[in-house]
Enzyme design. Structure first.
Site, PDB file in Angstrom:
ATOM      1  N   ASN A   5     101.985  45.705  88.779  1.00  0.00           N
ATOM      2  CA  ASN A   5     102.884  44.678  88.262  1.00  0.00           C
ATOM      3  C   ASN A   5     103.200  43.729  89.422  1.00  0.00           C
ATOM      4  O   ASN A   5     103.956  44.070  90.319  1.00  0.00           O
ATOM      5  CB  ASN A   5     104.166  45.340  87.730  1.00  0.00           C
ATOM      6  N   HIS A  36     110.568  45.880  80.813  1.00  0.00           N
ATOM      7  CA  HIS A  36     110.677  46.173  82.253  1.00  0.00           C
ATOM      8  C   HIS A  36     112.144  46.079  82.674  1.00  0.00           C
ATOM      9  O   HIS A  36     112.882  45.221  82.191  1.00  0.00           O
ATOM     10  CB  HIS A  36     109.813  45.205  83.069  1.00  0.00           C
ATOM     11  N   GLU A  49     113.611  44.865  85.137  1.00  0.00           N
ATOM     12  CA  GLU A  49     114.107  43.571  85.627  1.00  0.00           C
ATOM     13  C   GLU A  49     114.417  42.637  84.460  1.00  0.00           C
ATOM     14  O   GLU A  49     115.309  41.795  84.541  1.00  0.00           O
ATOM     15  CB  GLU A  49     113.087  42.964  86.602  1.00  0.00           C
ATOM     16  N   GLU A  96     110.496  54.238  84.694  1.00  0.00           N
ATOM     17  CA  GLU A  96     110.834  53.608  85.974  1.00  0.00           C
ATOM     18  C   GLU A  96     112.339  53.699  86.196  1.00  0.00           C
ATOM     19  O   GLU A  96     113.102  52.878  85.663  1.00  0.00           O
ATOM     20  CB  GLU A  96     110.411  52.129  85.960  1.00  0.00           C
ATOM     21  N   SER A 127     108.750  52.521  93.722  1.00  0.00           N
ATOM     22  CA  SER A 127     108.424  52.785  95.131  1.00  0.00           C
ATOM     23  C   SER A 127     107.205  53.693  95.326  1.00  0.00           C
ATOM     24  O   SER A 127     107.193  54.539  96.221  1.00  0.00           O
ATOM     25  CB  SER A 127     109.643  53.337  95.874  1.00  0.00           C
ATOM     26  N   LYS A 140     104.788  40.983  89.286  1.00  0.00           N
ATOM     27  CA  LYS A 140     106.094  40.313  89.115  1.00  0.00           C
ATOM     28  C   LYS A 140     105.957  38.815  89.423  1.00  0.00           C
ATOM     29  O   LYS A 140     104.907  38.231  89.138  1.00  0.00           O
ATOM     30  CB  LYS A 140     107.157  41.009  89.975  1.00  0.00           C
ATOM     31  N   GLY A 182     111.742  49.013  93.928  1.00  0.00           N
ATOM     32  CA  GLY A 182     111.860  48.056  95.024  1.00  0.00           C
ATOM     33  C   GLY A 182     112.857  48.483  96.085  1.00  0.00           C
ATOM     34  O   GLY A 182     113.242  47.698  96.934  1.00  0.00           O
TER      35      GLY A 182
HETATM   36  P1  13P Z   1     108.089  48.913  93.200  1.00  0.00           P
HETATM   37  O1  13P Z   1     106.792  49.677  93.225  1.00  0.00           O
HETATM   38  O2  13P Z   1     108.079  47.689  94.065  1.00  0.00           O
HETATM   39  O3  13P Z   1     109.261  49.811  93.420  1.00  0.00           O
HETATM   40  O4  13P Z   1     108.238  48.339  91.696  1.00  0.00           O
HETATM   41  C1  13P Z   1     108.051  49.200  90.624  1.00  0.00           C
HETATM   42  C2  13P Z   1     107.989  48.391  89.385  1.00  0.00           C
HETATM   43  O5  13P Z   1     108.965  47.799  88.974  1.00  0.00           O
HETATM   44  C3  13P Z   1     106.696  48.314  88.694  1.00  0.00           C
HETATM   45  O6  13P Z   1     106.848  47.731  87.437  1.00  0.00           O
END
Ligand code: 13P
Length: 251
Positions: free
Chosen positions: A8, A97, A99, A170, A215, A10, A176
């Site tokens: 992803n 997701h 976010e 997640e 992560s 983003k 992140g």
């Molecule tokens: P990270 O791997 O940067 O923690 O992000 C995970 C994520 O949100 C994948 O969709």
């Protein structure tokens, strides 16, 4: 059942940068991707088509969009439809997701509408769920996963072949932040999801893949992939560089 390793990206990479990474990944993976792995890249909307074309028709890479709107067309400024994503050459989409849930304030109901509309429109879906630290500490893990999952999958089109719907767990507190969920946390949450899926979609539940995200790095990918009920990984930060993402894919 093949394990899915998904990237992803983003809101990162312009079209040129996306194509450079696709090219590097293709060079590493086109002859080495193990039979039991599928790789899906989720670039930004605006570099999706160029990424698909850069990979080419024979590529081992698959592509998806990071979001979708649950309507065929019409006055929905800023949104894109399942058919637009398919037209760009992509087959997958992410829904729910964290976010989008937490920054854009998307509710479970809308995530459910997106999931069913995308599946009915011919896209494969990775539907994301996960609890915040506050919810986990309040002992609400089961309730939050149950509520998110049941509403996300409330109106699935039938019949639906099991490989077209994937769940990504997640935990919000691990995204992140550099904090990977512990082995026990992952196993516990994935077992809950598997159990909930039994009630929601019934017999094909063991063919529904459940990915872990939060992560993931080259150093922890192999151990996480080996855990019970972990059928793949959804990777953010560590998927932005081809060499680091390739190490995760080949872990
Ligand atoms: P990270 O791997 O940067 O923690 O992000 C995970 C994520 O949100 C994948 O969709």
């Amino acid at each position: 059942m093949k394990k899915i390793i998904a990237a992803n990206w983003k809101m990162n990479k312009n079209s040129k940068e996306a194509q450079e990474t696709i090219q590097e990944l293709s060079n590493i993976l086109n002859n080495t991707l193990p039979e039991d792995r599928e790789v899906i890249i989720f670039p930004s909307f605006i570099s999706l088509e160029a990424s698909v074309q850069c990979a080419g028709k024979q590529s081992v890479l698959q592509f998806g969009a990071q979001d979708v709107y649950p309507a065929k067309d019409g006055a929905f400024t800023g949104e894109i439809s399942p058919s637009m994503i398919l037209d760009a050459g992509a087959k997958w989409v992410l829904t729910g997701h964290s976010e989008r849930r937490h920054i854009i304030k998307e509710e479970n109901t809308l995530v459910g509408q997106k999931t069913s509309f995308a599946l009915a429109g011919g896209l494969n879906v990775i539907a994301c769920i996960g609890e915040t630290l506050e919810q986990r500490e309040a002992g609400r893990l089961y309730d939050v996963l149950s509520e998110q999952l049941s509403q996300t999958l409330a109106k699935l089109p039938t019949p639906l072949s099991p490989e077209r719907l994937v769940i990504a767990y997640e935990p919000v507190w691990a995204i992140g932040t550099g904090k990977t969920a512990g082995t026990e946390d992952i196993v516990e949450a994935h077992a809950i999801i598997r159990e909930l899926l039994k009630d929601i979609i019934g017999t094909s539940v063991f063919q529904t893949r459940i990915l872990y995200g939060g992560s993931v790095k080259p150093e922890n990918a192999n151990a996480i992939l080996g855990l019970k009920n972990v059928d793949g990984l959804l990777v953010g930060g560590a998927s932005l560089k081809a060499d680091s993402f390739a190490k995760i894919i080949l872990a």
